[in-house]
Design a protein around this motif. Structure first.
Motif, short mmCIF file in Angstrom:
data_model
loop_
_atom_site.label_atom_id
_atom_site.label_comp_id
_atom_site.label_asym_id
_atom_site.label_seq_id
_atom_site.Cartn_x
_atom_site.Cartn_y
_atom_site.Cartn_z
N ALA A 153 21.19 1.92 4.53
CA ALA A 153 22.64 1.75 4.58
C ALA A 153 23.36 3.01 5.03
CB ALA A 153 23.16 1.33 3.21
N GLY A 154 22.65 4.14 5.04
CA GLY A 154 23.30 5.40 5.41
C GLY A 154 22.75 6.02 6.68
N GLY A 155 21.96 5.29 7.43
CA GLY A 155 21.38 5.85 8.64
C GLY A 155 20.84 4.76 9.54
N GLY A 156 20.15 5.19 10.59
CA GLY A 156 19.64 4.24 11.56
C GLY A 156 18.15 4.41 11.78
N ILE A 157 17.70 3.98 12.95
CA ILE A 157 16.27 4.00 13.25
C ILE A 157 15.78 5.40 13.60
CG2 ILE A 157 16.22 1.58 13.95
CD1 ILE A 157 16.20 2.52 16.87
N GLU A 158 16.67 6.39 13.54
CA GLU A 158 16.25 7.77 13.76
C GLU A 158 15.66 8.40 12.50
OE1 GLU A 158 20.41 7.89 12.23
OE2 GLU A 158 19.33 6.71 13.73
N ALA A 159 15.58 7.65 11.40
CA ALA A 159 15.00 8.16 10.16
C ALA A 159 13.58 8.67 10.41
CB ALA A 159 14.99 7.07 9.09
N ARG A 160 13.23 9.77 9.76
CA ARG A 160 11.96 10.45 10.04
C ARG A 160 10.74 9.56 9.84
NH1 ARG A 160 14.21 13.03 5.83
NH2 ARG A 160 14.60 14.92 7.02
N ASP A 161 10.75 8.72 8.79
CA ASP A 161 9.58 7.89 8.56
C ASP A 161 9.48 6.75 9.57
OD1 ASP A 161 11.87 6.83 7.42
OD2 ASP A 161 10.94 6.25 5.54
N LEU A 162 10.62 6.19 9.97
CA LEU A 162 10.59 5.13 10.97
C LEU A 162 10.10 5.67 12.31
CD1 LEU A 162 13.93 3.20 10.25
CD2 LEU A 162 11.68 2.98 9.15
N LYS A 163 10.57 6.85 12.70
CA LYS A 163 10.13 7.46 13.95
C LYS A 163 8.63 7.77 13.92
CE LYS A 163 12.59 10.71 15.80
NZ LYS A 163 13.39 11.97 15.93
N GLU A 196 4.95 -2.48 -13.51
CA GLU A 196 3.68 -3.07 -13.11
C GLU A 196 3.95 -4.27 -12.22
OE1 GLU A 196 0.42 -2.35 -14.14
OE2 GLU A 196 1.03 -0.55 -15.22
N GLY A 197 3.10 -4.47 -11.23
CA GLY A 197 3.31 -5.61 -10.35
C GLY A 197 2.23 -5.72 -9.31
N ALA A 198 2.26 -6.81 -8.57
CA ALA A 198 1.26 -7.09 -7.54
C ALA A 198 1.66 -6.42 -6.22
CB ALA A 198 1.09 -8.59 -7.36
N TYR A 199 1.70 -5.12 -6.23
CA TYR A 199 2.01 -4.36 -5.03
C TYR A 199 1.28 -3.03 -5.13
CZ TYR A 199 5.29 -1.98 -8.14
OH TYR A 199 5.84 -1.29 -9.18
N GLU A 200 1.17 -2.35 -4.00
CA GLU A 200 0.56 -1.02 -3.97
C GLU A 200 1.66 0.01 -3.79
OE1 GLU A 200 -2.59 1.62 -1.27
OE2 GLU A 200 -2.48 -0.56 -1.03
N LEU A 201 1.55 1.15 -4.47
CA LEU A 201 2.55 2.21 -4.34
C LEU A 201 1.85 3.51 -3.95
CD1 LEU A 201 5.63 2.84 -6.55
CD2 LEU A 201 4.22 4.77 -5.80
N VAL A 202 2.35 4.13 -2.90
CA VAL A 202 1.86 5.43 -2.44
C VAL A 202 2.98 6.45 -2.64
CG1 VAL A 202 1.15 6.77 -0.43
CG2 VAL A 202 0.22 4.47 -0.79
N GLU A 203 2.65 7.55 -3.29
CA GLU A 203 3.65 8.59 -3.54
C GLU A 203 3.57 9.69 -2.49
OE1 GLU A 203 4.77 11.99 -6.92
OE2 GLU A 203 3.51 10.27 -7.45
N VAL A 204 4.74 10.10 -2.01
CA VAL A 204 4.85 11.28 -1.15
C VAL A 204 5.32 12.42 -2.04
CG1 VAL A 204 5.96 12.30 0.88
CG2 VAL A 204 5.37 9.87 0.87
N ALA A 205 4.42 13.32 -2.36
CA ALA A 205 4.73 14.39 -3.32
C ALA A 205 5.97 15.16 -2.89
CB ALA A 205 3.54 15.32 -3.44
N HIS A 206 6.86 15.38 -3.84
CA HIS A 206 8.08 16.18 -3.68
C HIS A 206 9.14 15.51 -2.80
CE1 HIS A 206 5.71 19.40 -5.45
NE2 HIS A 206 4.83 19.28 -4.47
N GLY A 207 8.84 14.34 -2.25
CA GLY A 207 9.77 13.71 -1.33
C GLY A 207 11.02 13.19 -2.00
N ASP A 208 12.16 13.27 -1.29
CA ASP A 208 13.41 12.70 -1.79
C ASP A 208 13.55 11.28 -1.27
OD1 ASP A 208 14.22 12.96 0.86
OD2 ASP A 208 15.67 14.55 0.47
N HIS A 209 14.75 10.74 -1.30
CA HIS A 209 14.93 9.35 -0.87
C HIS A 209 14.61 9.15 0.61
CE1 HIS A 209 16.21 5.26 -1.25
NE2 HIS A 209 17.22 5.39 -0.41
N GLY A 210 14.85 10.18 1.41
CA GLY A 210 14.52 10.12 2.83
C GLY A 210 13.14 10.65 3.14
N LEU A 211 12.34 10.89 2.08
CA LEU A 211 10.98 11.44 2.19
C LEU A 211 10.97 12.85 2.77
CD1 LEU A 211 8.97 8.27 3.28
CD2 LEU A 211 9.42 9.13 0.98
N ALA A 212 12.10 13.55 2.63
CA ALA A 212 12.15 14.97 2.97
C ALA A 212 11.58 15.77 1.82
CB ALA A 212 13.59 15.41 3.26
N VAL A 213 10.84 16.83 2.15
CA VAL A 213 10.28 17.69 1.11
C VAL A 213 10.90 19.08 1.23
CG1 VAL A 213 8.11 16.41 1.02
CG2 VAL A 213 8.31 18.35 2.57
#
Length: 229
Positions: A52-62, A184-201
């Protein structure tokens, strides 16, 4: 439901690995798909919406658009109608869902299983609509489990209700929901250490930004590979 397309490049016309843009008319207004074709025989389409605050230029999408095509995955970066129209504020979730539904026929046109995905608000859209649209799986990048500081306003129901194989990639310090807060749930979760909401460290972290994005792309490559025979 509107799904008329503009006469510009479409995936059918994109015979090379060069990105191509397609405008799709939806009931929420014109949306845009930027196709990044698989560099070999395509096995999947990964459709990724923005937040909601950005576009397809987001680092993870790119990063995903740069890496996944080498692994038989065509990446479709989706711009919702409000972004195409140049607006700065996202509309209500219901309107975002309308835009995503209107795009779906274009996303399925290549005839491949479609992973419905996105970051933040885009991840919520993917979860909410996966079942009705027949998504093959869901990729949730930075899923906003709750507003910052408001854990009682949980959106876990959207994630748990996706009903298809789901991968969550979450920053370790995401104020919208740290990995340890997820139920708990039927999904997999991968953590990006130290990452914020935009996965910036932060620079002081023991992982570089490039390494953090490699965590993301490696996880999605592995997971996507498990979704095909």
């Amino acid at each position: 439901m509107k799904n008329a397309k503009s006469p510009e490049n479409t995936p059918a016309a994109a015979g090379t690995a060069e990105p191509s843009a397609e405008t799709v008319e939806t009931d929420a207004g014109p949306a845009r798909i930027t196709w990044h074709p698989a560099r070999s025989t395509a096995r999947l389409v990964l459709a990724l919406g923005h937040g909601a605050g950005g576009g397809i230029e987001a680092r993870d999408l790119k990063a995903l658009a740069a890496v996944l095509p080498a692994h038989g995955v065509t990446v479709a970066l989706v711009e919702q109608p409000w972004r195409v129209a140049g607006k700065k504020v996202a509309p209500a979730p219901k309107t975002l869902d309308i835009g995503w539904r209107g795009l779906w026929p274009a996303l399925t046109k290549p005839g491949l299983p479609v992973i419905s995905g996105g970051r933040s608000a885009g991840a919520r859209v993917a979860c909410r609509t996966a079942g009705e649209l027949g998504a093959h799986a869901v990729l949730a990048l930075g899923f906003p489990l709750h507003p910052p500081g408001r854990p009682e306003k949980s959106r876990a129901g959207e994630l748990l209700g996706a009903g298809v194989p789901t991968l969550v990639v979450q920053g370790g310090n995401d104020p919208f929901g740290r990995p340890g807060e997820f139920p708990e749930g039927a999904y997999e979760l991968v953590e990006v250490a130290h990452g914020d909401h935009g996965l910036a460290v932060p620079r002081r972290a023991d992982i570089t930004q490039e390494e953090a994005l490699t965590v993301v792309t490696d996880a999605v490559v592995r997971w996507a590979g498990s979704l095909v025979p």
